[in-house]
Each structure stands twice: as structure tokens, then as C-alpha cells.
Design an enzyme around this catalytic site. Sequence first.
Site, PDB file in Angstrom:
ATOM      1  NE  ARG A 218     -30.493 -26.375  35.160  1.00 31.65           N
ATOM      2  CZ  ARG A 218     -30.385 -25.456  36.128  1.00 31.65           C
ATOM      3  NH1 ARG A 218     -31.396 -24.648  36.386  1.00 31.65           N
ATOM      4  NH2 ARG A 218     -29.280 -25.359  36.837  1.00 31.65           N
TER       5      ARG A 218
ATOM      6  CE  LYS B 197     -27.689 -22.858  41.853  1.00 29.82           C
ATOM      7  NZ  LYS B 197     -27.382 -23.525  40.562  1.00 29.82           N
TER       8      LYS B 197
ATOM      9  CB  CYS C 211     -29.694 -20.409  45.558  1.00 27.27           C
ATOM     10  SG  CYS C 211     -29.974 -20.631  43.778  1.00 27.27           S
TER      11      CYS C 211
ATOM     12  CG  ASP D 108     -32.383 -27.608  42.776  1.00 26.45           C
ATOM     13  OD1 ASP D 108     -31.792 -26.810  43.513  1.00 26.45           O
ATOM     14  OD2 ASP D 108     -32.937 -27.285  41.712  1.00 26.45           O
TER      15      ASP D 108
ATOM     16  N   GLY E 285     -39.083 -25.237  41.465  1.00 25.46           N
ATOM     17  CA  GLY E 285     -40.541 -25.113  41.383  1.00 25.46           C
ATOM     18  C   GLY E 285     -40.974 -24.552  40.035  1.00 25.46           C
TER      19      GLY E 285
ATOM     20  CE  LYS F 223     -39.015 -27.360  44.759  1.00 27.54           C
ATOM     21  NZ  LYS F 223     -38.945 -26.082  45.454  1.00 27.54           N
TER      22      LYS F 223
HETATM   23  C1  RUB Z   1     -31.913 -23.007  41.962  1.00 31.36           C
HETATM   24  C2  RUB Z   1     -31.767 -23.523  43.353  1.00 31.36           C
HETATM   25  C3  RUB Z   1     -32.914 -23.278  44.295  1.00 31.36           C
HETATM   26  C4  RUB Z   1     -33.859 -24.493  44.248  1.00 31.36           C
HETATM   27  C5  RUB Z   1     -35.157 -24.234  44.995  1.00 31.36           C
HETATM   28  O1  RUB Z   1     -30.854 -23.411  41.107  1.00 31.36           O
HETATM   29  O2  RUB Z   1     -30.807 -24.181  43.708  1.00 31.36           O
HETATM   30  O3  RUB Z   1     -32.456 -23.134  45.606  1.00 31.36           O
HETATM   31  O4  RUB Z   1     -34.172 -24.802  42.908  1.00 31.36           O
HETATM   32  O5  RUB Z   1     -35.840 -23.178  44.375  1.00 31.36           O
HETATM   33  P1  RUB Z   1     -30.869 -22.915  39.579  1.00 31.36           P
HETATM   34  P2  RUB Z   1     -37.431 -23.019  44.485  1.00 31.36           P
HETATM   35  O6  RUB Z   1     -30.887 -21.429  39.581  1.00 31.36           O
HETATM   36  O7  RUB Z   1     -29.589 -23.488  39.012  1.00 31.36           O
HETATM   37  O8  RUB Z   1     -32.089 -23.515  38.908  1.00 31.36           O
HETATM   38  O9  RUB Z   1     -37.746 -22.979  45.951  1.00 31.36           O
HETATM   39  O10 RUB Z   1     -37.724 -21.721  43.777  1.00 31.36           O
HETATM   40  O11 RUB Z   1     -38.043 -24.184  43.790  1.00 31.36           O
END
Ligand code: RUB
Length: 318
Positions: free
Chosen positions: A59, A205, A125, A194, A19, A230
Site C-alpha cells: 500500500r 483517511k 475512520c 497515515d 499501525g 508515521k
Molecule cells: C486507516 C486510516 C487511519 C490511520 C491511523 O485507513 O486512515 O486513520 O491509518 O490508524 P485504512 P492507526 O483503513 O485505509 O488503512 O492509528 O490505527 O494507525
Amino acid sequence: MVLTDTADKIKSMEIRGAGRIARAAALALSGHAESLESNDLNSFLDEMKRAADLLAGTRPTAVSLPNAVNIVMASLSQATTVPEAKLAIVTKAREFIQSSKHAVERIGKIGARHISNGDIILTHCNSEAALACLIEAHRSGKVFTVFATEVRPRNQGHLTIRVLNEAGIKTNFIVDSAVRSFINDIDLVITGADAVTVNGAVVNKIGTSQIALAAHEARTNFVVAAETYKFAPRTILGELIEIEERPPDEVLPDEIAKSLPYITVRNPVFDVTPAEYVDLIITESGAIPPQMAYIIIRDYLGWDISEFGKEFDIDHHD
Ligand code: RUB
């Protein structure tokens, strides 16, 4: 330069999490558009396309990144002058950022309803969306305990326990490999994502799929908190999500690796959890079974997002 600065920060993971990456890319496009001085529309568009490619390439795994870039860039399609184009980008970027934050709030509210008093919840994560569910449940007066993993090699679990600690949520911090030892005590697993593919598989993750497997074996609910942006439109075309592999020195210091010529360090940082191990995906539009991923891509993201028309010479708006 806001553009290169943001691209560097995403690459180095100073800005991380699907996000946050998406919002940072939208903001960088907006800042870049404002900074351009040319009054020639074609060179403005070329320069914006270069910026979009640079950001999208920082990325490879989080689909939120190309989705955010495409959503903001799509606003250029009607512009006939540079001032119009700038205004379109700035307005769309602001709109995207606001709706992204709003989506996390909505997910928190919906996710909190899946948490009951006395629950023991595992998270992996550092996911804003997953944490929003926990924080909202806590705010609404529910009393529960969290298990948070360490998340080797980059230790995103340290970020998670800080957030949980600040919220006053009782949390046990465990190494990643301790998950199966505790899984029979856990009532619910909540992670972020992701990417979600058209067949409902969740990319998150590294370690997430092992946790999902342990949860499946223990009949523990496994829930994913993921904004609709996503979901990965291009998986409809059979495109696979690229799994990022990061430098070996994140796992083993270079000086040790150099002394071990037969050892190769592998460092994939995301993995894929099949839909059959996922009970529910909580989006801002409601909680859905993973098998409904196609509907989200079709109804909430639209075809434009991945430039299907351009690539396949198909006009889906006929
Ligand atoms: C972060 C990760 C998070 C998702 C969702 O990986 O795997 O679980 O991105 O996060 P990294 P959010 O640290 O390698 O970027 O809900 O904050 O979008």
C-alpha cells in the site's frame, strides 16, 4: 507463507490501519528470515531485500509501512553470518512491535488529558491511536460523548463504533456528509494519521481534510494522534506522499458502472490536511504543534530510516 500471506492481507485491507500494517510487516520480515534455509549471507540478504520490497509495495500511503520495514532491515547492517542476520531481524522486529504498542498506550495517556468531562468529540475512520485517547479518558472516569463517521466506501466507522460500544462509550454514528451539521456541537476532533510530512501536513483517511476545514471554520480544536514512525523522512527531500486510489467497484458496483459509459468513478482513499488546520499532534514523545514535524523526523527517526546515505551518497554520521 507468512510473507506472501501478510502482503496479500495488507493489499486486500484484511490488515489495515497504519499501525497494524507496520507491525504486520515487521512480523512478516521476522517470520520470513526464520524460514530461509540458505547459509549464504549474500543470498539471504538478497532474499530479505526482495521481501522488504514486496511488503513496502503493498500500500503506498501509510509511511509507517516503509518506516517499519527500513527500521527492521537496518538491523542487518552489522551481520556477518546468516544466523547473526536472522537473530538481528527477529530481535529488531520484536522490539519494533513492542515499541509500537507502547507508543499507542503513551498516546492514549497524553491524549486523554485533552479530553474534559462533558466534551463532545468527533472521530473519523478507525484509528487505534485516536481510539486509545478516548478509551483512556473513559477509563480515567471522564464522561463524554463521541460522534463517529461512517467512512465511505469501506465503512471503517463500523469498526470504530464496535470498539467504542465495547468500551461503553456513548457514541452517535453519522454519515460522512453530516459532519458540518454537527460541527458546532463538537468540542474536539481526534483522528489518526497515515503520514505526517515535514511541513506538518497530515495524511489520513479521505474526508479528514473536509472535517478539518469545518472544524477550522467553527473554531473547534483538531487534534491528530500519530506515533513518531508515521512521520515521513523522505518529505525532507521534497518527495510527496502518494495518495492511494483504490478500485472503482468499492464505490459503485461494476454492473452499474458498465451501464454508465460517461461516468468515471474516482476513489482516492486518503487526503492531505494542511498544518494550519491542525492544532496539535499527539505522539508518544509528547504533544507537539504540527510545525515541529521536522524535529520529530530529525531527532526521533534519524536519517538512516529512509536510506538517505545510499540514495545521495552522503554519510550523515560524519
Ligand atoms: C486507516 C486510516 C487511519 C490511520 C491511523 O485507513 O486512515 O486513520 O491509518 O490508524 P485504512 P492507526 O483503513 O485505509 O488503512 O492509528 O490505527 O494507525
